[in-house]
Design an enzyme around this catalytic site. Structure first.
Site, PDB file in Angstrom:
ATOM      1  N   GLU A 117       0.851  -1.199   0.000  1.00  0.00           N
ATOM      2  CA  GLU A 117       0.000   0.000   0.000  1.00  0.00           C
ATOM      3  C   GLU A 117       0.883   1.244   0.000  1.00  0.00           C
ATOM      4  OE1 GLU A 117      -2.876  -0.336   3.182  1.00  0.00           O
ATOM      5  OE2 GLU A 117      -3.753  -2.127   2.315  1.00  0.00           O
ATOM      6  N   HIS A 233      -8.605   9.696   2.890  1.00  0.00           N
ATOM      7  CA  HIS A 233      -8.207   8.592   2.005  1.00  0.00           C
ATOM      8  C   HIS A 233      -8.355   9.075   0.566  1.00  0.00           C
ATOM      9  CE1 HIS A 233      -7.932   4.703   0.114  1.00  0.00           C
ATOM     10  NE2 HIS A 233      -7.658   4.147   1.275  1.00  0.00           N
ATOM     11  N   HIS A 341     -11.196   9.840   6.446  1.00  0.00           N
ATOM     12  CA  HIS A 341     -11.020   8.405   6.679  1.00  0.00           C
ATOM     13  C   HIS A 341     -10.608   8.061   8.112  1.00  0.00           C
ATOM     14  CE1 HIS A 341     -10.158   4.286   5.563  1.00  0.00           C
ATOM     15  NE2 HIS A 341      -8.896   4.376   5.961  1.00  0.00           N
TER      16      HIS A 341
HETATM   17  P1  FAD Z   1     -14.015   0.779  15.957  1.00  0.00           P
HETATM   18  O1  FAD Z   1     -13.723  -0.445  15.205  1.00  0.00           O
HETATM   19  O2  FAD Z   1     -14.588   1.909  15.217  1.00  0.00           O
HETATM   20  O3  FAD Z   1     -14.985   0.399  17.159  1.00  0.00           O
HETATM   21  C1  FAD Z   1     -15.553   1.400  17.963  1.00  0.00           C
HETATM   22  C2  FAD Z   1     -16.651   0.773  18.796  1.00  0.00           C
HETATM   23  O4  FAD Z   1     -17.107   1.694  19.784  1.00  0.00           O
HETATM   24  C3  FAD Z   1     -17.884   0.391  18.000  1.00  0.00           C
HETATM   25  O5  FAD Z   1     -18.324  -0.851  18.478  1.00  0.00           O
HETATM   26  C4  FAD Z   1     -18.893   1.478  18.354  1.00  0.00           C
HETATM   27  O6  FAD Z   1     -20.233   1.103  18.224  1.00  0.00           O
HETATM   28  C5  FAD Z   1     -18.520   1.719  19.803  1.00  0.00           C
HETATM   29  N1  FAD Z   1     -18.930   3.014  20.345  1.00  0.00           N
HETATM   30  C6  FAD Z   1     -18.640   4.244  19.877  1.00  0.00           C
HETATM   31  N2  FAD Z   1     -19.196   5.182  20.657  1.00  0.00           N
HETATM   32  C7  FAD Z   1     -19.836   4.535  21.659  1.00  0.00           C
HETATM   33  C8  FAD Z   1     -20.613   4.944  22.771  1.00  0.00           C
HETATM   34  N3  FAD Z   1     -20.884   6.223  23.034  1.00  0.00           N
HETATM   35  N4  FAD Z   1     -21.123   3.993  23.598  1.00  0.00           N
HETATM   36  C9  FAD Z   1     -20.914   2.685  23.354  1.00  0.00           C
HETATM   37  N5  FAD Z   1     -20.205   2.240  22.297  1.00  0.00           N
HETATM   38  C10 FAD Z   1     -19.670   3.159  21.469  1.00  0.00           C
HETATM   39  N6  FAD Z   1      -7.053   0.293   9.153  1.00  0.00           N
HETATM   40  C11 FAD Z   1      -6.072  -0.578   8.851  1.00  0.00           C
HETATM   41  O7  FAD Z   1      -5.111  -0.723   9.621  1.00  0.00           O
HETATM   42  N7  FAD Z   1      -6.163  -1.334   7.718  1.00  0.00           N
HETATM   43  C12 FAD Z   1      -7.192  -1.228   6.841  1.00  0.00           C
HETATM   44  O8  FAD Z   1      -7.244  -1.933   5.852  1.00  0.00           O
HETATM   45  C13 FAD Z   1      -8.203  -0.287   7.120  1.00  0.00           C
HETATM   46  N8  FAD Z   1      -9.241  -0.103   6.262  1.00  0.00           N
HETATM   47  C14 FAD Z   1     -10.253   0.735   6.612  1.00  0.00           C
HETATM   48  C15 FAD Z   1     -11.348   0.852   5.760  1.00  0.00           C
HETATM   49  C16 FAD Z   1     -12.429   1.628   6.138  1.00  0.00           C
HETATM   50  C17 FAD Z   1     -13.620   1.756   5.223  1.00  0.00           C
HETATM   51  C18 FAD Z   1     -12.419   2.312   7.389  1.00  0.00           C
HETATM   52  C19 FAD Z   1     -13.585   3.134   7.825  1.00  0.00           C
HETATM   53  C20 FAD Z   1     -11.315   2.221   8.205  1.00  0.00           C
HETATM   54  C21 FAD Z   1     -10.221   1.437   7.831  1.00  0.00           C
HETATM   55  N9  FAD Z   1      -9.106   1.326   8.644  1.00  0.00           N
HETATM   56  C22 FAD Z   1      -8.110   0.440   8.326  1.00  0.00           C
HETATM   57  C23 FAD Z   1      -9.060   1.982   9.957  1.00  0.00           C
HETATM   58  C24 FAD Z   1      -9.424   0.947  11.031  1.00  0.00           C
HETATM   59  O9  FAD Z   1     -10.438   0.105  10.544  1.00  0.00           O
HETATM   60  C25 FAD Z   1      -9.919   1.594  12.305  1.00  0.00           C
HETATM   61  O10 FAD Z   1      -9.073   2.643  12.681  1.00  0.00           O
HETATM   62  C26 FAD Z   1      -9.959   0.574  13.430  1.00  0.00           C
HETATM   63  O11 FAD Z   1     -10.734  -0.521  13.032  1.00  0.00           O
HETATM   64  C27 FAD Z   1     -10.521   1.191  14.685  1.00  0.00           C
HETATM   65  O12 FAD Z   1     -10.767   0.183  15.608  1.00  0.00           O
HETATM   66  P2  FAD Z   1     -11.341   0.559  17.037  1.00  0.00           P
HETATM   67  O13 FAD Z   1     -11.564  -0.707  17.760  1.00  0.00           O
HETATM   68  O14 FAD Z   1     -10.493   1.589  17.642  1.00  0.00           O
HETATM   69  O15 FAD Z   1     -12.726   1.302  16.718  1.00  0.00           O
HETATM   70  C1  SIN Z   2      -7.396   0.742   2.536  1.00  0.00           C
HETATM   71  O1  SIN Z   2      -7.666  -0.432   2.346  1.00  0.00           O
HETATM   72  O2  SIN Z   2      -7.062   1.528   1.649  1.00  0.00           O
HETATM   73  C2  SIN Z   2      -7.487   1.277   3.922  1.00  0.00           C
HETATM   74  C3  SIN Z   2      -6.241   0.970   4.619  1.00  0.00           C
HETATM   75  C4  SIN Z   2      -6.087   1.795   5.858  1.00  0.00           C
HETATM   76  O3  SIN Z   2      -6.937   2.586   6.217  1.00  0.00           O
HETATM   77  O4  SIN Z   2      -5.037   1.645   6.483  1.00  0.00           O
END
Ligand code: FAD
Ligand code: SIN
Length: 514
Positions: A117, A233, A341
């Protein structure tokens, strides 16, 4: 009603679930409660496409290369110690995820298939086709459900942290189905509430990403840092008639796709010698600059020269989604635009995931660890969440829970029965998203930022008034949180006078490090 638990985890994405599983395995006699505001699997995690960046191939790749790529991408603002720690701990955390049942794509020889990437000097992104996040969330949620000492309360919205004298003792939670506010008292609280994408009109993030955890932390006076570093992104599918967005993974460019103007010119080499594989900040800004010049609405990803069978195998969801939008990638170019993003800043934590508040931890996208600096390297977010979930676990493992005396204040939310018209909330939310999109986007300027801050402060005041007059609802709380996190995004942008990574203000000089 009240709930008491040993560990309260807010959020059920990769960060929250990973901490929960590890604590549950270590302490079978202790209670772990996960509070999550939607379906348990709804999260940014579920939508991750590209994968997890981990050094696997010991011949072409090594830790030093991944560390350097991360540092270059972060444009001088990464914490080198953190970068080294996260990169070096990556392989062990990945193995754990595989042991928990996550499937990653393999080569014909049975090795992990490694994608490339933007910003990466090597192939090092492990993935499950273009649905890596969905597969991770499936596997770790299944594992979570198997643990008898983990309880998940879905459709429960964390409103505010319970704090006293800079210590945290749980959170007040809105039970959405029963419409009641429950105090959840806990010895330790872990914020894993994800990002802020919904404050922008165009975002790759799902509806849950309203910055709740960061807003709660701000209200509790926790230290937050570098909120101005918003990552855009470069390649979300351009869908002018739709309110939702769909990401075209950066791995598609890593697979060899070209970014072109409407006239067919590969313009990225004008901006960076790495062309399509420059880091996201550079690619997004270059697209924005080209679009301003040409007045076109989007640029294009050309995949027509690629091995289509291999493409369909690696990116089945992208292929199908494009077809549904009338784009046959074997013949047509994919129209794309940069879209909000990721938040690189957030709640400041130390190497153990500790916030500035006693007994309050944070991990995943809501936290600021020092890994990403001014711009996150692709696929380093899932990696960071895994490593910091483990750091928090290792720290908590050594603490004596019985020593924590939990204070138990009762909720004092205004008990009004008056319901605020949902249309009023929806209108302010839409205006806020437009305001942030227009004034705090890829290229900012002080005049627009000042205008945005003034408007945000007006909305903040309106919310304070409404809060006392009407019943507390999820929609209202989300709006209040979106305003709360937008203020530091804009205020920190006004304060920053040096362009770095994903932050760019007109009239300032940029220091390209490549
Ligand atoms: P999240 O997975 O967002 O989980 C947050 C949780 O908190 C959810 O369950 C939500 O419902 C809960 N929550 C929020 N507020 C409250 C509240 N007030 N009360 C109770 N619950 C609450 N990163 C990579 O490294 N590789 C990738 O390929 C990649 N691709 C991506 C593609 C997309 C489309 C997106 C959007 C992001 C991508 N990212 C990627 C970024 C990555 O997915 C996220 O940064 C990461 O998954 C965040 O994980 P997290 O557990 O911190 O939060
Ligand atoms: C992607 O697949 O382009 C998202 C990867 C990332 O957010 O790190």
């Amino acid at each position: 009603m009240k709930i008491e638990t040993d560990y309260l985890i807010l959020g059920s994405g990769i960060a929250g679930l990973t901490v929960a599983i590890k604590l549950a395995e270590q302490f079978p006699d202790r209670k772990i409660l996960i509070v999550t505001k939607s379906n348990a699997d709804e999260s940014n995690t579920k939508y991750a496409q590209g994968g997890i960046a981990v050094v696997i191939d010991g011949i072409d790749d090594d830790f030093e290369k991944h560390i350097n790529d991360t540092l270059i991408c972060g444009d001088g603002l990464c914490n080198r110690e953190v970068v080294e720690m996260v990169v070096k701990k990556g392989p062990k955390r990945l193995k754990e995820l595989i042991d928990w049942g996550t499937n990653f794509d393999l080569t014909a020889e049975g090795n992990l298939d490694l994608a490339k990437e933007g910003g990466h000097s090597n192939h090092r992104v492990v993935h499950h086709k273009d649905q890596t996040g969905r597969e991770i969330e499936r596997a770790i949620l299944t594992k979570t459900h198997q643990k008898k000492n983990i309880e998940i309360l879905d459709f429960h919205f964390a409103i505010d942290l319970i704090t006293k004298s800079n210590s945290c003792f749980g959170a007040f939670v809105l039970d959405e189905k029963n419409d009641t506010i429950i105090p959840v008292y806990s010895r330790f609280t872990i914020l894993a509430t994800g990002g802020i994408g919904q404050v922008y009109k165009q975002t790759t993030n799902p509806l849950i990403a309203t910055g709740d955890g960061i807003a709660m932390a701000i209200r509790a006076n926790a230290t937050i840092k570098e909120m101005e570093f918003i990552q855009f992104h470069p390649t979300a599918l351009y869908m002018p008639k739709s309110t939702s967005t769909f990401l075209i993974s950066e791995a598609v460019r890593g697979f060899g796709a070209y970014l072109k103007t409407k006239k067919g010119r590969r313009f990225l080499f004008d901006y960076d010698v790495r062309g399509e594989l420059a880091s996201r900040d550079i690619v997004s800004r270059s697209i924005e600059t080209e679009l301003k010049k040409s007045k076109d609405k989007c640029v294009y990803l050309d995949c027509t020269h690629l091995d289509i069978l291999a493409f369909k195998n690696h990116f089945p969801t992208i292929y199908q989604n494009c077809l549904l939008s009338g784009i046959d990638i074997t013949k047509d170019w994919i129209p794309v635009i940069p879209t909000q993003h990721y938040l690189c800043g957030g709640i400041l934590v130390d190497a153990n995931g500790q916030t500035s508040i006693e007994n309050l931890f944070a991990c995943g996208e809501c936290s600021q660890t020092g890994l990403h600096g001014a711009n996150r390297l692709a696929s380093n977010s899932l990696l960071e969440a895994l490593v910091y979930a483990n750091q928090i676990f290792e720290f908590l493992k050594k603490l004596d829970v019985k020593k924590i005396i939990v204070e138990k204040p009762v909720p004092d939310y205004f008990p009004s029965k008056k319901i605020l018209d949902k249309k009023i909330i929806a209108k302010i939310k839409k205006d806020l998203q437009n305001c942030m999109q227009q004034n705090a986007g890829i290229i900012r300027n002080d005049t627009d930022l000042k205008k945005a801050l003034e408007q945000l402060l007006i909305w903040k005041k309106q919310c304070q008034e409404m809060e006392h007059e009407y019943k507390v609802t999820k929609e209202f709380l989300e709006l209040k949180n979106m305003i709360t996190v937008s203020i530091p995004i804009v205020a920190f942008s006004l304060k920053r006078n040096e362009n770095k990574g994903s932050f760019f203000k007109e009239g300032k000089t940029i220091n390209l490090q490549f």
